[in-house]
Structure formats: structure tokens, C-alpha cells
Design a protein around this motif. Structure first.
Motif, PDB file in Angstrom:
ATOM      1  N   ALA A 199       0.825  -1.211   0.000  1.00  0.00           N
ATOM      2  CA  ALA A 199       0.000   0.000   0.000  1.00  0.00           C
ATOM      3  C   ALA A 199       0.858   1.260   0.000  1.00  0.00           C
ATOM      4  O   ALA A 199       0.569   2.215  -0.730  1.00  0.00           O
ATOM      5  CB  ALA A 199      -0.942  -0.006   1.204  1.00  0.00           C
ATOM      6  N   VAL A 200       1.920   1.274   0.801  1.00  0.00           N
ATOM      7  CA  VAL A 200       2.812   2.439   0.856  1.00  0.00           C
ATOM      8  C   VAL A 200       3.529   2.614  -0.481  1.00  0.00           C
ATOM      9  O   VAL A 200       3.640   3.734  -0.993  1.00  0.00           O
ATOM     10  CB  VAL A 200       3.823   2.310   2.014  1.00  0.00           C
ATOM     11  CG1 VAL A 200       4.870   3.420   1.951  1.00  0.00           C
ATOM     12  CG2 VAL A 200       3.103   2.330   3.355  1.00  0.00           C
ATOM     13  N   VAL A 201       3.996   1.525  -1.067  1.00  0.00           N
ATOM     14  CA  VAL A 201       4.673   1.594  -2.367  1.00  0.00           C
ATOM     15  C   VAL A 201       3.702   2.104  -3.436  1.00  0.00           C
ATOM     16  O   VAL A 201       4.031   3.017  -4.204  1.00  0.00           O
ATOM     17  CB  VAL A 201       5.274   0.229  -2.768  1.00  0.00           C
ATOM     18  CG1 VAL A 201       5.794   0.260  -4.192  1.00  0.00           C
ATOM     19  CG2 VAL A 201       6.374  -0.177  -1.798  1.00  0.00           C
ATOM     20  N   LYS A 260      13.744  -5.224   5.108  1.00  0.00           N
ATOM     21  CA  LYS A 260      14.284  -5.826   6.328  1.00  0.00           C
ATOM     22  C   LYS A 260      13.596  -5.238   7.558  1.00  0.00           C
ATOM     23  O   LYS A 260      14.205  -5.014   8.583  1.00  0.00           O
ATOM     24  CB  LYS A 260      15.798  -5.594   6.423  1.00  0.00           C
ATOM     25  CG  LYS A 260      16.584  -6.200   5.287  1.00  0.00           C
ATOM     26  CD  LYS A 260      16.487  -7.703   5.294  1.00  0.00           C
ATOM     27  CE  LYS A 260      17.299  -8.285   4.146  1.00  0.00           C
ATOM     28  NZ  LYS A 260      17.122  -9.719   4.033  1.00  0.00           N
ATOM     29  N   GLY A 261      12.289  -4.953   7.427  1.00  0.00           N
ATOM     30  CA  GLY A 261      11.520  -4.449   8.560  1.00  0.00           C
ATOM     31  C   GLY A 261      11.472  -2.940   8.649  1.00  0.00           C
ATOM     32  O   GLY A 261      11.398  -2.381   9.745  1.00  0.00           O
ATOM     33  N   ALA A 262      11.478  -2.249   7.520  1.00  0.00           N
ATOM     34  CA  ALA A 262      11.480  -0.785   7.499  1.00  0.00           C
ATOM     35  C   ALA A 262      10.111  -0.216   7.870  1.00  0.00           C
ATOM     36  O   ALA A 262       9.078  -0.826   7.605  1.00  0.00           O
ATOM     37  CB  ALA A 262      11.878  -0.279   6.116  1.00  0.00           C
ATOM     38  N   LEU A 263      10.128   0.957   8.464  1.00  0.00           N
ATOM     39  CA  LEU A 263       8.903   1.690   8.757  1.00  0.00           C
ATOM     40  C   LEU A 263       8.361   2.324   7.486  1.00  0.00           C
ATOM     41  O   LEU A 263       9.084   2.492   6.502  1.00  0.00           O
ATOM     42  CB  LEU A 263       9.175   2.776   9.803  1.00  0.00           C
ATOM     43  CG  LEU A 263       9.643   2.300  11.171  1.00  0.00           C
ATOM     44  CD1 LEU A 263      10.008   3.493  12.045  1.00  0.00           C
ATOM     45  CD2 LEU A 263       8.573   1.456  11.837  1.00  0.00           C
ATOM     46  N   ASP A 264       7.081   2.710   7.521  1.00  0.00           N
ATOM     47  CA  ASP A 264       6.432   3.294   6.350  1.00  0.00           C
ATOM     48  C   ASP A 264       7.174   4.518   5.820  1.00  0.00           C
ATOM     49  O   ASP A 264       7.314   4.687   4.606  1.00  0.00           O
ATOM     50  CB  ASP A 264       4.990   3.692   6.677  1.00  0.00           C
ATOM     51  CG  ASP A 264       4.071   2.494   6.871  1.00  0.00           C
ATOM     52  OD1 ASP A 264       4.537   1.345   6.712  1.00  0.00           O
ATOM     53  OD2 ASP A 264       2.883   2.711   7.175  1.00  0.00           O
ATOM     54  N   CYS A 265       7.661   5.375   6.710  1.00  0.00           N
ATOM     55  CA  CYS A 265       8.356   6.586   6.266  1.00  0.00           C
ATOM     56  C   CYS A 265       9.643   6.248   5.514  1.00  0.00           C
ATOM     57  O   CYS A 265      10.002   6.920   4.546  1.00  0.00           O
ATOM     58  CB  CYS A 265       8.638   7.516   7.442  1.00  0.00           C
ATOM     59  SG  CYS A 265       9.594   6.766   8.770  1.00  0.00           S
TER      60      CYS A 265
END
Length: 96
Positions: A45-47, A66-71
Motif C-alpha cells: 500500500a505504501v509503495v 528488512k523491517g522498514a517503517l512506512d516513512c
């Protein structure tokens, strides 16, 4: 906006992601993630939202998460797309 050349942004460190973009007909998104079962839908969704805000119409986008936050996802996708599209003038309002 179309991806004109291969480009990348990010790292494979924990809590980050590597975004690779390359020319393609249409948009194709490939997501490889350690947390895909839990957060795969949110990552996509973010992409999708980021690509839509940049008006990307063509390109292959490969995400190694590798587990990144949305920002972080948004920033890395923006950076890789702008590098790959060889944009020289930016509409900064689209990068919010």
C-alpha cells in the motif's frame, strides 16, 4: 513518469530496505520481505501510494525489505524512482 534507467536506494541493514527500479512496460512491483506475512499488504500500500503520488506509469520496482517503517519505505521508493527517471526538476509538494 517513466523509469529510464536502473537505479537503487537504501541498504539491506536491519530496519531498512533496498529499492531497485528499472525500465519496464507498465508497473510491476516485487516485494521480498522478512515480515511479509505480517506487513506485506501495508508495504504494498505504501509503495502503491508513493508511485501514484509521483505519477509513475512504467517501471519494475523490486523491494528487499528488512523491517522498514512506512516513512523509510516512502523515502527509499521516492529516491530510487527519481534517480531512475532522471528527473531534473522536482515538484517538491509531491514528496510529502
Amino acid at each position: 513518469m517513466k523509469i529510464k534507467k536502473e537505479a537503487m536506494a537504501g541498504t539491506l541493514e536491519s530496519s531498512d530496505l533496498l529499492v531497485k527500479v528499472s525500465p519496464n512496460t507498465g508497473i510491476e512491483i516485487v516485494i521480498n520481505s522478512d515480515v511479509n506475512k505480517q506487513f506485506g499488504d501495508q508495504i504494498r500500500a505504501v509503495v502503491d501510494q508513493t508511485l501514484n503520488s509521483l505519477n509513475v506509469t512504467d517501471g519494475l520496482i523490486i523491494i528487499d525489505d528488512k523491517g522498514a517503517l512506512d516513512c523509510a519505505i516512502k523515502a527509499r521508493v521516492q529516491c530510487a524512482v527519481l534517480r531512475g527517471a532522471e528527473e531534473e526538476s522536482l515538484d517538491w509538494s509531491k514528496l510529502l
